[in-house]
Motif scaffolding. Sequence first.
Motif, PDB file in Angstrom:
ATOM      1  N   LYS A  10       0.827  -1.209   0.000  1.00  0.00           N
ATOM      2  CA  LYS A  10       0.000   0.000   0.000  1.00  0.00           C
ATOM      3  C   LYS A  10       0.859   1.255   0.000  1.00  0.00           C
ATOM      4  O   LYS A  10       0.543   2.232  -0.679  1.00  0.00           O
ATOM      5  N   PHE A  11       1.960   1.241   0.737  1.00  0.00           N
ATOM      6  CA  PHE A  11       2.846   2.397   0.770  1.00  0.00           C
ATOM      7  C   PHE A  11       3.455   2.642  -0.616  1.00  0.00           C
ATOM      8  O   PHE A  11       3.550   3.784  -1.066  1.00  0.00           O
ATOM      9  N   LEU A  12       3.862   1.572  -1.306  1.00  0.00           N
ATOM     10  CA  LEU A  12       4.425   1.723  -2.649  1.00  0.00           C
ATOM     11  C   LEU A  12       3.388   2.256  -3.632  1.00  0.00           C
ATOM     12  O   LEU A  12       3.684   3.145  -4.442  1.00  0.00           O
ATOM     13  N   LYS A  13       2.172   1.715  -3.572  1.00  0.00           N
ATOM     14  CA  LYS A  13       1.100   2.229  -4.431  1.00  0.00           C
ATOM     15  C   LYS A  13       0.793   3.685  -4.097  1.00  0.00           C
ATOM     16  O   LYS A  13       0.593   4.504  -4.994  1.00  0.00           O
ATOM     17  N   PHE A  14       0.734   3.993  -2.794  1.00  0.00           N
ATOM     18  CA  PHE A  14       0.501   5.369  -2.358  1.00  0.00           C
ATOM     19  C   PHE A  14       1.593   6.282  -2.923  1.00  0.00           C
ATOM     20  O   PHE A  14       1.317   7.394  -3.367  1.00  0.00           O
ATOM     21  N   GLY A  15       2.819   5.792  -2.940  1.00  0.00           N
ATOM     22  CA  GLY A  15       3.931   6.558  -3.497  1.00  0.00           C
ATOM     23  C   GLY A  15       3.776   6.808  -4.990  1.00  0.00           C
ATOM     24  O   GLY A  15       4.044   7.915  -5.474  1.00  0.00           O
ATOM     25  N   LEU A  16       3.336   5.800  -5.739  1.00  0.00           N
ATOM     26  CA  LEU A  16       3.108   5.977  -7.177  1.00  0.00           C
ATOM     27  C   LEU A  16       1.978   6.964  -7.443  1.00  0.00           C
ATOM     28  O   LEU A  16       2.085   7.812  -8.333  1.00  0.00           O
ATOM     29  N   VAL A  17       0.920   6.844  -6.668  1.00  0.00           N
ATOM     30  CA  VAL A  17      -0.179   7.805  -6.792  1.00  0.00           C
ATOM     31  C   VAL A  17       0.342   9.200  -6.444  1.00  0.00           C
ATOM     32  O   VAL A  17       0.029  10.184  -7.116  1.00  0.00           O
ATOM     33  N   GLY A  18       1.157   9.259  -5.414  1.00  0.00           N
ATOM     34  CA  GLY A  18       1.742  10.537  -5.019  1.00  0.00           C
ATOM     35  C   GLY A  18       2.583  11.155  -6.126  1.00  0.00           C
ATOM     36  O   GLY A  18       2.538  12.364  -6.348  1.00  0.00           O
ATOM     37  N   LEU A  57      -9.124   9.774  -5.562  1.00  0.00           N
ATOM     38  CA  LEU A  57      -9.770   8.772  -6.415  1.00  0.00           C
ATOM     39  C   LEU A  57      -8.853   7.591  -6.702  1.00  0.00           C
ATOM     40  O   LEU A  57      -9.271   6.436  -6.613  1.00  0.00           O
ATOM     41  N   LEU A  58      -7.598   7.876  -7.014  1.00  0.00           N
ATOM     42  CA  LEU A  58      -6.652   6.788  -7.276  1.00  0.00           C
ATOM     43  C   LEU A  58      -6.386   5.954  -6.027  1.00  0.00           C
ATOM     44  O   LEU A  58      -6.338   4.719  -6.095  1.00  0.00           O
ATOM     45  N   ASN A  59      -6.222   6.604  -4.888  1.00  0.00           N
ATOM     46  CA  ASN A  59      -5.974   5.853  -3.652  1.00  0.00           C
ATOM     47  C   ASN A  59      -7.198   5.066  -3.211  1.00  0.00           C
ATOM     48  O   ASN A  59      -7.074   3.934  -2.745  1.00  0.00           O
ATOM     49  N   LYS A  60      -8.363   5.644  -3.361  1.00  0.00           N
ATOM     50  CA  LYS A  60      -9.591   4.950  -2.957  1.00  0.00           C
ATOM     51  C   LYS A  60      -9.748   3.629  -3.703  1.00  0.00           C
ATOM     52  O   LYS A  60      -9.964   2.592  -3.099  1.00  0.00           O
ATOM     53  N   PHE A  61      -9.614   3.695  -5.021  1.00  0.00           N
ATOM     54  CA  PHE A  61      -9.935   2.521  -5.828  1.00  0.00           C
ATOM     55  C   PHE A  61      -8.734   1.625  -6.122  1.00  0.00           C
ATOM     56  O   PHE A  61      -8.910   0.437  -6.356  1.00  0.00           O
ATOM     57  N   TRP A  62      -7.517   2.150  -6.106  1.00  0.00           N
ATOM     58  CA  TRP A  62      -6.358   1.332  -6.465  1.00  0.00           C
ATOM     59  C   TRP A  62      -5.507   0.966  -5.254  1.00  0.00           C
ATOM     60  O   TRP A  62      -5.227  -0.206  -5.030  1.00  0.00           O
ATOM     61  N   THR A  63      -5.130   1.929  -4.446  1.00  0.00           N
ATOM     62  CA  THR A  63      -4.227   1.657  -3.327  1.00  0.00           C
ATOM     63  C   THR A  63      -4.929   0.912  -2.204  1.00  0.00           C
ATOM     64  O   THR A  63      -4.468  -0.124  -1.743  1.00  0.00           O
TER      65      THR A  63
END
Length: 131
Positions: A10-18, A57-63
Amino acid sequence: MELSSDLINKFLKFGLVGLSGVVVDFGVTWGCKEKLHLHKYVANSLGFMVATVSNYLLNKFWTFHAVGRDAMFIEFSKFFGIALAGLLINNLILYVAHEKLGLNFYLAKVFAIGMVAIWNFMGNYIYTFSS
């Protein structure tokens, strides 16, 4: 809080979204500051807010895969509250780094974004998207 593979993922995905949010933030900030000639802190705030909606939106549905937990308005309100506190921290760091320490505005903005990213992840992991 244990460092599980799920938390790291989740942290890595959050980083990509970031990172995508940084592109949105910088694009809007640059356009508002350089092309529309808005005050630099107004431009910074607008960039931050547009990126906040994109990141939500990206974090809600992807991360966090947070489908059907809270009503979207309540969940976005939580996310926005974390982001608003982050914006205050961001503008404070930006002010100190740019106005007081003399760093280039955009370099100071990169530094501020990096510092606020940790606040945003922890706040949203613990509060907004907790299961």
